[in-house]
Design an enzyme around this catalytic site. Structure first.
Site, mmCIF file in Angstrom:
data_model
loop_
_atom_site.group_PDB
_atom_site.id
_atom_site.type_symbol
_atom_site.label_atom_id
_atom_site.label_comp_id
_atom_site.label_asym_id
_atom_site.label_seq_id
_atom_site.Cartn_x
_atom_site.Cartn_y
_atom_site.Cartn_z
ATOM 1 N N TYR A 82 8.968 10.176 -13.111
ATOM 2 C CA TYR A 82 8.765 10.176 -11.652
ATOM 3 C C TYR A 82 9.950 10.858 -10.963
ATOM 4 O O TYR A 82 9.780 11.711 -10.084
ATOM 5 C CB TYR A 82 8.601 8.729 -11.184
ATOM 6 C CG TYR A 82 8.244 8.558 -9.735
ATOM 7 C CD1 TYR A 82 6.923 8.520 -9.316
ATOM 8 C CD2 TYR A 82 9.243 8.415 -8.761
ATOM 9 C CE1 TYR A 82 6.594 8.350 -7.972
ATOM 10 C CE2 TYR A 82 8.930 8.245 -7.423
ATOM 11 C CZ TYR A 82 7.602 8.207 -7.027
ATOM 12 O OH TYR A 82 7.295 8.050 -5.695
ATOM 13 N N ASP B 112 -9.036 16.168 -8.022
ATOM 14 C CA ASP B 112 -7.977 15.812 -8.971
ATOM 15 C C ASP B 112 -6.883 16.853 -8.813
ATOM 16 O O ASP B 112 -7.042 18.003 -9.237
ATOM 17 C CB ASP B 112 -8.525 15.813 -10.403
ATOM 18 C CG ASP B 112 -7.441 15.442 -11.414
ATOM 19 O OD1 ASP B 112 -6.285 15.205 -11.002
ATOM 20 O OD2 ASP B 112 -7.759 15.400 -12.615
ATOM 21 N N VAL B 113 -5.762 16.464 -8.222
ATOM 22 C CA VAL B 113 -4.715 17.460 -7.950
ATOM 23 C C VAL B 113 -4.095 18.008 -9.234
ATOM 24 O O VAL B 113 -3.451 19.069 -9.208
ATOM 25 C CB VAL B 113 -3.602 16.914 -7.022
ATOM 26 C CG1 VAL B 113 -4.147 16.539 -5.662
ATOM 27 C CG2 VAL B 113 -2.837 15.768 -7.667
ATOM 28 N N THR C 205 3.148 -0.149 -0.461
ATOM 29 C CA THR C 205 1.800 0.420 -0.624
ATOM 30 C C THR C 205 1.308 -0.042 -1.999
ATOM 31 O O THR C 205 2.093 -0.555 -2.800
ATOM 32 C CB THR C 205 1.855 1.959 -0.624
ATOM 33 O OG1 THR C 205 2.534 2.369 -1.820
ATOM 34 C CG2 THR C 205 2.564 2.542 0.579
ATOM 35 N N ASP D 70 -8.910 12.943 -2.683
ATOM 36 C CA ASP D 70 -8.396 11.874 -3.541
ATOM 37 C C ASP D 70 -9.293 11.777 -4.770
ATOM 38 O O ASP D 70 -10.447 12.207 -4.769
ATOM 39 C CB ASP D 70 -8.383 10.529 -2.784
ATOM 40 C CG ASP D 70 -7.403 9.520 -3.366
ATOM 41 O OD1 ASP D 70 -6.351 9.291 -2.736
ATOM 42 O OD2 ASP D 70 -7.674 8.982 -4.458
ATOM 43 N N LYS E 279 9.847 14.331 -8.809
ATOM 44 C CA LYS E 279 10.214 14.371 -7.379
ATOM 45 C C LYS E 279 11.379 15.339 -7.132
ATOM 46 O O LYS E 279 11.413 16.011 -6.103
ATOM 47 C CB LYS E 279 10.546 12.960 -6.881
ATOM 48 C CG LYS E 279 9.341 12.022 -6.851
ATOM 49 C CD LYS E 279 8.257 12.505 -5.901
ATOM 50 C CE LYS E 279 7.084 11.544 -5.795
ATOM 51 N NZ LYS E 279 6.001 12.048 -4.921
HETATM 52 N N1 LIG Z 1 5.356 3.635 -1.916
HETATM 53 C C1 LIG Z 1 6.623 3.991 -2.034
HETATM 54 O O1 LIG Z 1 7.560 3.174 -2.079
HETATM 55 C C2 LIG Z 1 6.982 5.461 -2.072
HETATM 56 C C3 LIG Z 1 8.336 5.808 -1.942
HETATM 57 C C4 LIG Z 1 8.696 7.138 -1.976
HETATM 58 C C5 LIG Z 1 7.719 8.101 -2.143
HETATM 59 N N2 LIG Z 1 6.412 7.741 -2.277
HETATM 60 C C6 LIG Z 1 5.441 8.809 -2.458
HETATM 61 O O2 LIG Z 1 4.477 8.711 -1.425
HETATM 62 C C7 LIG Z 1 3.239 9.266 -1.879
HETATM 63 C C8 LIG Z 1 2.127 8.298 -1.627
HETATM 64 O O3 LIG Z 1 2.382 7.115 -2.350
HETATM 65 P P1 LIG Z 1 1.725 5.727 -1.956
HETATM 66 O O4 LIG Z 1 2.789 4.723 -2.102
HETATM 67 O O5 LIG Z 1 0.983 5.864 -0.685
HETATM 68 O O6 LIG Z 1 0.709 5.549 -3.199
HETATM 69 P P2 LIG Z 1 -0.756 4.943 -3.334
HETATM 70 O O7 LIG Z 1 -0.922 4.561 -4.754
HETATM 71 O O8 LIG Z 1 -1.002 3.924 -2.262
HETATM 72 O O9 LIG Z 1 -1.670 6.221 -3.026
HETATM 73 C C9 LIG Z 1 -1.705 7.306 -3.904
HETATM 74 C C10 LIG Z 1 -3.088 7.934 -3.819
HETATM 75 O O10 LIG Z 1 -3.073 9.087 -4.674
HETATM 76 C C11 LIG Z 1 -4.319 9.133 -5.344
HETATM 77 N N3 LIG Z 1 -4.179 9.917 -6.568
HETATM 78 C C12 LIG Z 1 -3.537 9.568 -7.700
HETATM 79 N N4 LIG Z 1 -3.674 10.539 -8.616
HETATM 80 C C13 LIG Z 1 -4.415 11.520 -8.051
HETATM 81 C C14 LIG Z 1 -4.899 12.772 -8.495
HETATM 82 N N5 LIG Z 1 -4.670 13.209 -9.739
HETATM 83 N N6 LIG Z 1 -5.620 13.536 -7.642
HETATM 84 C C15 LIG Z 1 -5.887 13.087 -6.386
HETATM 85 N N7 LIG Z 1 -5.471 11.905 -5.921
HETATM 86 C C16 LIG Z 1 -4.743 11.124 -6.742
HETATM 87 C C17 LIG Z 1 -4.669 7.674 -5.604
HETATM 88 O O11 LIG Z 1 -6.069 7.526 -5.866
HETATM 89 C C18 LIG Z 1 -4.206 7.008 -4.328
HETATM 90 O O12 LIG Z 1 -5.255 6.945 -3.371
HETATM 91 C C19 LIG Z 1 3.458 9.598 -3.359
HETATM 92 O O13 LIG Z 1 3.790 10.967 -3.475
HETATM 93 C C20 LIG Z 1 4.633 8.728 -3.736
HETATM 94 O O14 LIG Z 1 5.334 9.239 -4.842
HETATM 95 C C21 LIG Z 1 6.015 6.439 -2.248
#
Ligand SMILES: NC(=O)c1ccc[n+]([C@@H]2O[C@H](COP(=O)([O-])OP(=O)(O)OC[C@H]3O[C@@H](n4cnc5c(N)ncnc54)[C@H](O)[C@@H]3O)[C@@H](O)[C@H]2O)c1
Length: 249
Positions: A155, A62-63, A190, A39, A159
């Site tokens: 976004y 950093d991805v 989240t 992360d 996706k």
């Molecule tokens: N929360 C939702 O409603 C939802 C719905 C559909 C899909 N998603 C997907 O689920 C996944 C997780 O989302 P979440 O809701 O847990 O988000 P979140 O914000 O709780 O967690 C995301 C994490 O990614 C890290 N991050 C961001 N940029 C980064 C980078 N460049 N390199 C490394 N780490 C990085 C952040 O520090 C954070 O810890 C994502 O792919 C999101 O698109 C979320």
């Protein structure tokens, strides 16, 4: 999923410090995997690693930077001797404006993390898994990888790209015994979702799910854990909805 389903396996989870990524770390570790938490948020990652029982390693990553991703995979393989599962969960949400008003900077950032980042992780994982005789890659896409949505153009584009990349990689790397799948959550509470949404908007989103509520990170992680395990050995190139019926409407 059986408790020891991933015994002896090594997994990397990106976006591991929060939300769905963190729930995936916990599910994989509970099934016996040694998990590398990757992360951008170094303090939160270290704190997250401390909450997980079992063998873990926290690696600042950093991805959006291919060098950072390559070294993440190298560190994981050096430390634990291989790589069996890669979970791509890191993402950012970006600006909440229509496409006509979207800034170039935000577009590049969202695509850079949410699509380029998944590609860099997939490529590095495939190289390591090929050397190790196979593995499973799971990317967290979204219902917005299948349908459009207002004020989320970058976004949604990223996706959709993840779903397409998943299918291509699955076809190409099946002979390498590497399975590549995507999961598509509906809305999940989240920090990513909570940022910038008031309670009224949350209620509107909940109502879009036939089950009447958003999902939990743990419900998504359950599916990810199954896809990481040999129990899903016939499954590759799939998009699995885990969305409370959102796409079924
Ligand atoms: N929360 C939702 O409603 C939802 C719905 C559909 C899909 N998603 C997907 O689920 C996944 C997780 O989302 P979440 O809701 O847990 O988000 P979140 O914000 O709780 O967690 C995301 C994490 O990614 C890290 N991050 C961001 N940029 C980064 C980078 N460049 N390199 C490394 N780490 C990085 C952040 O520090 C954070 O810890 C994502 O792919 C999101 O698109 C979320």
């Amino acid at each position: 999923m059986a408790n020891d389903e991933l015994d002896g396996k090594v997994a990397i989870v990106t976006g591991a410090a929060s939300g769905i990524g963190l729930a995936c770390v916990q599910a994989l570790a509970a099934s016996g995997a040694r998990v590398v938490l990757a992360d951008l948020d170094v303090d939160a990652t270290a704190r997250a690693a401390e909450t997980v029982r079992g063998d873990t390693l926290a690696v600042w990553t950093d991805v959006a930077d291919p060098g950072s991703v390559d070294s993440l995979v190298d560190v994981a393989v050096d430390r634990f001797g291989g790589l069996h599962a890669m979970v791509n969960s890191a993402a950012v949400s970006g600006e909440s404006v229509p496409v006509g008003d979207y800034s170039t900077e935000s577009w590049r950032r969202v695509l850079g993390v949410n699509l380029d980042g998944v590609f860099y992780c997939m490529r590095a994982a495939i190289r390591a898994m090929r050397r190790g005789g196979g593995g499973s890659i799971i990317s967290v896409a979204s219902v917005l990888g299948r349908v459009g949505s207002p004020r989320a153009g970058a976004y949604v584009a990223a996706k959709h790209g993840v779903v397409g990349l998943t299918r291509s990689a699955a076809v190409e790397h099946a002979p390498d015994r590497i399975r590549v799948n995507a999961v598509g959550p509906g809305f999940v509470r989240t920090p990513l979702l909570d940022r910038g949404l008031d309670e009224e908007r949350h209620n509107e989103l909940a109502a879009q799910h036939p089950i009447g509520r958003p999902g939990t990170p743990e419900e998504v992680a359950e599916l990810v854990g199954w896809l990481a395990s040999d129990a899903s050995s016939l499954v590759t190139g799939a998009y699995y909805a885990v969305d409370g019926g959102y796409l079924a409407r």
